[in-house]
Design an enzyme around this catalytic site. Structure first.
Site, PDB file in Angstrom:
ATOM      1  N   ASP A  40     -30.719 -20.084  66.462  1.00 39.42           N
ATOM      2  CA  ASP A  40     -29.666 -19.444  66.825  1.00 39.42           C
ATOM      3  C   ASP A  40     -29.326 -18.109  66.194  1.00 39.42           C
ATOM      4  OD1 ASP A  40     -29.331 -21.516  68.839  1.00 39.42           O
ATOM      5  OD2 ASP A  40     -27.964 -22.573  67.335  1.00 39.42           O
ATOM      6  N   HIS A  52     -32.337 -19.137  74.200  1.00 39.46           N
ATOM      7  CA  HIS A  52     -31.961 -17.863  73.721  1.00 39.46           C
ATOM      8  C   HIS A  52     -30.826 -17.401  74.613  1.00 39.46           C
ATOM      9  CE1 HIS A  52     -35.395 -17.519  71.336  1.00 39.46           C
ATOM     10  NE2 HIS A  52     -36.320 -17.666  72.282  1.00 39.46           N
TER      11      HIS A  52
HETATM   12  P1  GDP Z   1     -31.846 -17.442  69.406  1.00 38.95           P
HETATM   13  O1  GDP Z   1     -32.098 -18.845  69.898  1.00 38.95           O
HETATM   14  O2  GDP Z   1     -32.260 -17.158  68.029  1.00 38.95           O
HETATM   15  O3  GDP Z   1     -32.334 -16.275  70.381  1.00 38.95           O
HETATM   16  O4  GDP Z   1     -30.240 -17.172  69.434  1.00 38.95           O
HETATM   17  P2  GDP Z   1     -28.952 -17.357  70.502  1.00 38.95           P
HETATM   18  O5  GDP Z   1     -29.617 -16.344  71.742  1.00 38.95           O
HETATM   19  O6  GDP Z   1     -28.905 -18.809  70.637  1.00 38.95           O
HETATM   20  O7  GDP Z   1     -27.857 -16.773  69.594  1.00 38.95           O
HETATM   21  C1  GDP Z   1     -27.574 -15.317  69.582  1.00 38.95           C
HETATM   22  C2  GDP Z   1     -26.297 -15.022  70.050  1.00 38.95           C
HETATM   23  O8  GDP Z   1     -26.028 -13.956  69.414  1.00 38.95           O
HETATM   24  C3  GDP Z   1     -26.446 -14.482  71.668  1.00 38.95           C
HETATM   25  O9  GDP Z   1     -25.276 -14.883  72.105  1.00 38.95           O
HETATM   26  C4  GDP Z   1     -26.695 -13.270  71.461  1.00 38.95           C
HETATM   27  O10 GDP Z   1     -26.364 -12.399  72.612  1.00 38.95           O
HETATM   28  C5  GDP Z   1     -25.893 -12.732  70.144  1.00 38.95           C
HETATM   29  N1  GDP Z   1     -26.632 -11.568  69.511  1.00 38.95           N
HETATM   30  C6  GDP Z   1     -27.806 -11.373  69.109  1.00 38.95           C
HETATM   31  N2  GDP Z   1     -27.942 -10.237  68.244  1.00 38.95           N
HETATM   32  C7  GDP Z   1     -26.725  -9.889  67.954  1.00 38.95           C
HETATM   33  C8  GDP Z   1     -25.972  -8.934  67.179  1.00 38.95           C
HETATM   34  O11 GDP Z   1     -26.532  -8.346  66.435  1.00 38.95           O
HETATM   35  N3  GDP Z   1     -24.453  -8.903  67.367  1.00 38.95           N
HETATM   36  C9  GDP Z   1     -23.706  -9.891  68.117  1.00 38.95           C
HETATM   37  N4  GDP Z   1     -22.526  -9.558  68.095  1.00 38.95           N
HETATM   38  N5  GDP Z   1     -24.410 -10.847  68.947  1.00 38.95           N
HETATM   39  C10 GDP Z   1     -25.710 -10.913  68.892  1.00 38.95           C
END
Ligand code: GDP
Length: 428
Positions: free
Chosen positions: A12, A40
């Site tokens: 995440d 994701h």
């Molecule tokens: P992954 O499994 O590593 O892809 O992570 P997730 O998608 O579960 O979690 C990342 C969350 O953070 C998601 O809701 C993204 O839209 C959000 N996100 C990613 N990068 C950023 C950022 O730089 N800032 C903010 N506020 N949210 C982000």
């Protein structure tokens, strides 16, 4: 060139967003491990998507998306997801599924549920998507590869042998209904029809792509600390989350993986059980969870509230090292803008001594965080595109983290959208 995108922490970290961004310039995006147990979140012009099985390149028309042999392939979930994506106006993506990928069987999901039920309080906090029983069977050589679906006689025979063993466990150990052989066979025939148009010899395809100099992206799921060998065993996932495994889970030469982008979140979050040294609780945790990510830190697959903590330099340094990091993408930094002071975990206290290298799990469980507190920047940094325009304290936070983890931060993410990214010249 081959680039791998992987996580430094517990998952995440925002890998989906970074992959979505880099997928724009890639010819091929490959999932090489894991299954539908994690997700994701991607926000782009089509909307907001939670992808669990589909590679993040599905939004780009020129990209071939590949499900590699290392993936736990849940066929109905994959096709449900494909429908969800196309029903939101995304053009039908190019998809290829390795004929060596193994199939998550309906009973894997059942066994996952029954085992978590049985363990009760000692459970792993599994998402119950069948991942652990799936990989157990894969290595016990009782799994089913996609290619096996095409030989009916062989399939029936093997299914019979497998069911015999599973039914003993179901009947006497879990005291649950037994498997129906014919029903299972029919299900597999339906699966065959679904995957047939996409099944291919992926490693052969990739061999040609590498020779032709294509840009290839390996997309990891979860993070270093969930790796079955190098993570917080046994509170880990069942397939390797490390970039090195990309070579195996896709069928590529290891030396071709030239760039390893390790995604590292500006604070910590984790799902499932297991030691989490910099974890915070109560109101500070609730506030960070509420403000975190894009709309709060809740599991993309399960909706479960994530466990929250301050940035952990020890875990992240280790996480980056195990990945073989060439670039760190430092994400979700904008979320910390509300804090006056930002604690950072810079060491662990273990049995009265301070350590700065990540220990094995039994020791980790005895560790207490050593915190250093930095000044916050107290403003919204979303929308900034130029590194120099970031507030001084924000840059100090990034420099501090980079110094402590010892890997170059080349990208800073300050919002969930593709364009919320700032390039940075590393200082180490
Ligand atoms: P992954 O499994 O590593 O892809 O992570 P997730 O998608 O579960 O979690 C990342 C969350 O953070 C998601 O809701 C993204 O839209 C959000 N996100 C990613 N990068 C950023 C950022 O730089 N800032 C903010 N506020 N949210 C982000």
């Amino acid at each position: 060139m081959i680039t791998a995108i992987v996580g430094a922490n517990w998952g995440d970290e925002g890998k989906g967003k970074i992959t979505d961004m880099l997928a724009q310039q890639s010819d091929i995006v490959i999932r090489f491990q894991g299954g539908a147990n994690a997700g994701h979140t991607i926000v782009n012009d089509y909307g907001k998507f939670a992808l669990h099985t589909l590679p993040s390149g599905v939004f780009s028309q020129k990209t071939t998306n590949i499900i590699g042999n290392g993936v736990a392939l849940n066929i109905p979930t994959l096709f449900k997801e494909l429908n969800e994506v196309t029903s939101q106006n995304v053009p039908t993506p190019k998809l290829m599924i390795s004929d060596r990928a193994q199939i998550v069987m309906p009973y894997h999901v059942l066994f996952d549920q029954y085992e978590e039920e049985r363990l009760g309080k000692a459970s792993f906090g599994s998402t119950k998507s069948g991942i652990a029983p799936f990989y157990s069977d894969k290595y016990a050589k009782t799994g089913f590869q996609v290619q096996e679906l095409f030989d009916e006689e062989y399939l029936k025979e093997k299914l019979e042998r497998v069911c015999e063993q599973k039914n003993v466990l179901l009947k006497y150990f879990y005291k649950k209904p037994e498997l129906d052989l014919n029903e299972l066979f029919e299900t597999l025939m339906e699966y065959r029809e679904m995957v047939a148009p996409y099944a291919a010899d992926v490693s052969l395809y990739l061999d040609e792509a590498v020779k032709a100099g294509r840009d290839i992206l390996l997309e990891g799921q979860l993070g270093s600390l969930k790796d079955p060998d190098h993570g917080i065993y046994p509170m880990v996932t069942s397939s390797s989350t490390l970039a090195a495994y990309g070579a195996i889970g896709a069928g590529l030469p290891p030396y071709e993986i030239k760039r390893i982008v390790t995604v590292c979140k500006a604070y910590s979050s984790a799902v499932g059980a297991g030691a989490f040294v910099s974890e915070i609780f109560d109101e500070p945790a609730d506030e960070l969870r509420r403000r975190g990510g894009d709309g709060g830190e809740y599991g993309a697959t399960t909706g479960r509230p994530r466990r929250m903590g301050w940035f952990d330099c020890i875990a992240s340094k280790y996480g980056c090292r195990m990945q073989g990091t060439t670039d760190v993408a430092f994400t979700v930094l904008d979320v910390l803008g509300y804090l006056d002071k930002i604690p950072v975990c810079v060491g662990y206290e273990l049995d009265g001594e301070i350590i700065t290298d990540f220990p094995t799990t039994r020791k980790l469980e005895r560790c207490k965080p050593v915190l250093e507190t930095l000044d916050g920047w107290k403003c919204d940094i979303r929308g900034i595109r130029n590194y120099d325009e970031l507030p001084e304290n924000c840059k100090k936070y990034i420099d501090f983290v980079e110094q402590h983890i010892g890997y170059p931060i080349t990208m800073v993410s300050n919002g969930p959208r593709r364009e919320d990214i700032i390039e940075r010249t590393p200082k180490i």
